[in-house]
Enzyme design. Sequence first.
Site, PDB file in Angstrom:
ATOM      1  N   THR A  47       2.653 -16.005  45.503  1.00 49.75           N
ATOM      2  CA  THR A  47       3.570 -16.086  44.364  1.00 49.75           C
ATOM      3  C   THR A  47       5.006 -16.134  44.871  1.00 49.75           C
ATOM      4  O   THR A  47       5.335 -15.532  45.884  1.00 49.75           O
ATOM      5  CB  THR A  47       3.421 -14.885  43.402  1.00 49.75           C
ATOM      6  N   GLU A 114       6.679 -13.688  38.618  1.00 51.27           N
ATOM      7  CA  GLU A 114       6.041 -14.180  39.847  1.00 51.27           C
ATOM      8  C   GLU A 114       5.334 -15.475  39.524  1.00 51.27           C
ATOM      9  O   GLU A 114       4.447 -15.513  38.677  1.00 51.27           O
ATOM     10  CB  GLU A 114       5.043 -13.148  40.347  1.00 51.27           C
TER      11      GLU A 114
HETATM   12  C1  LIG Z   1      -1.656 -15.937  37.150  1.00 56.07           C
HETATM   13  C2  LIG Z   1      -1.405 -14.478  37.473  1.00 56.07           C
HETATM   14  C3  LIG Z   1      -1.962 -13.508  36.657  1.00 56.07           C
HETATM   15  C4  LIG Z   1      -1.765 -12.151  36.926  1.00 56.07           C
HETATM   16  N1  LIG Z   1      -2.295 -11.202  36.090  1.00 56.07           N
HETATM   17  C5  LIG Z   1      -2.080  -9.892  36.330  1.00 56.07           C
HETATM   18  C6  LIG Z   1      -2.599  -8.887  35.445  1.00 56.07           C
HETATM   19  O1  LIG Z   1      -3.219  -9.189  34.414  1.00 56.07           O
HETATM   20  N2  LIG Z   1      -2.392  -7.585  35.762  1.00 56.07           N
HETATM   21  C7  LIG Z   1      -1.680  -7.219  36.872  1.00 56.07           C
HETATM   22  O2  LIG Z   1      -1.523  -6.035  37.106  1.00 56.07           O
HETATM   23  N3  LIG Z   1      -1.132  -8.129  37.692  1.00 56.07           N
HETATM   24  C8  LIG Z   1      -1.331  -9.466  37.449  1.00 56.07           C
HETATM   25  N4  LIG Z   1      -0.817 -10.411  38.295  1.00 56.07           N
HETATM   26  C9  LIG Z   1       0.191  -9.974  39.253  1.00 56.07           C
HETATM   27  C10 LIG Z   1      -0.312  -9.694  40.614  1.00 56.07           C
HETATM   28  O3  LIG Z   1      -0.670  -8.337  40.609  1.00 56.07           O
HETATM   29  C11 LIG Z   1       0.901  -9.967  41.501  1.00 56.07           C
HETATM   30  O4  LIG Z   1       1.254 -11.317  41.428  1.00 56.07           O
HETATM   31  C12 LIG Z   1       0.649  -9.578  42.911  1.00 56.07           C
HETATM   32  O5  LIG Z   1       0.708  -8.201  42.961  1.00 56.07           O
HETATM   33  C13 LIG Z   1       1.664 -10.131  43.893  1.00 56.07           C
HETATM   34  O6  LIG Z   1       2.858  -9.423  43.841  1.00 56.07           O
HETATM   35  P1  LIG Z   1       3.871  -9.381  45.068  1.00 56.07           P
HETATM   36  O7  LIG Z   1       4.294 -10.813  45.324  1.00 56.07           O
HETATM   37  O8  LIG Z   1       4.999  -8.544  44.568  1.00 56.07           O
HETATM   38  O9  LIG Z   1       3.167  -8.799  46.225  1.00 56.07           O
HETATM   39  C14 LIG Z   1      -0.988 -11.757  38.040  1.00 56.07           C
HETATM   40  C15 LIG Z   1      -0.424 -12.756  38.875  1.00 56.07           C
HETATM   41  C16 LIG Z   1      -0.629 -14.095  38.598  1.00 56.07           C
HETATM   42  C17 LIG Z   1      -0.024 -15.139  39.503  1.00 56.07           C
END
Ligand SMILES: Cc1cc2nc3c(=O)[nH]c(=O)nc-3n(C[C@H](O)[C@H](O)[C@H](O)COP(=O)(O)O)c2cc1C
Length: 185
Positions: A47, A114
């Site tokens: 992301t 993100e």
């Molecule tokens: C399409 C998509 C859907 C996501 N859905 C959720 C979700 O429903 N719940 C959640 O806690 N995080 C969700 N995430 C977030 C991820 O937890 C997050 O992108 C990941 O921790 C990466 O974060 P960082 O770049 O800060 O490490 C989602 C991310 C994406 C790209």
Amino acid sequence: MISTATFRASRPPIVGPDVPKPPFPIRLQGYIQRGFGRGGRDLGCHTANLPDDALEPITSATEAGIYYGYAQVSNQHQGPEQKGSLGEEDLKVLPMVMSLGRNPYYGNKKTSAEVHIIHKYPTDFYGHYLAVVVLGYIRPELDYTSRESLIEDIQTDIKVALNSLDRPEYSKYSHKPLIDSSSPE
Ligand SMILES: Cc1cc2nc3c(=O)[nH]c(=O)nc-3n(C[C@H](O)[C@H](O)[C@H](O)COP(=O)(O)O)c2cc1C
């Protein structure tokens, strides 16, 4: 918050009206910031994080959740992080899914946006300029009891986004650059 199990049990393959309706389209842009790095490491889903001061157009218009639209990365960059130039295919307007909120699974303290661009990049691109157009809402942020179910749902989000963007009033946004030659200044 909606029950994660109830929500996961029935995911529609396509979401939103046939024509984007207000508050969409919402445009966001800024230089990509480093996140916690969990996306690629834990979830197999890289992301690009927008800077905090880029979020106002969406936080003032809508709520936390998972959204879809298009994104474009530029070779213009800020800071020391740049690794190499991206190629022509990497610089196109590409489909994306975006998580807006605090990632309840990880319990972040502040709201972040993100963006996962649905494309295979040869290198990372922290510090590059990113422009997105958000065209619709997919689902609320959910809390998960396992990393596997979050991974599975992100894969479903990607399919839902591609199906939803494959309609004329959405795909037309991919035909115009999101970054014009005068951006970002
Ligand atoms: C399409 C998509 C859907 C996501 N859905 C959720 C979700 O429903 N719940 C959640 O806690 N995080 C969700 N995430 C977030 C991820 O937890 C997050 O992108 C990941 O921790 C990466 O974060 P960082 O770049 O800060 O490490 C989602 C991310 C994406 C790209």
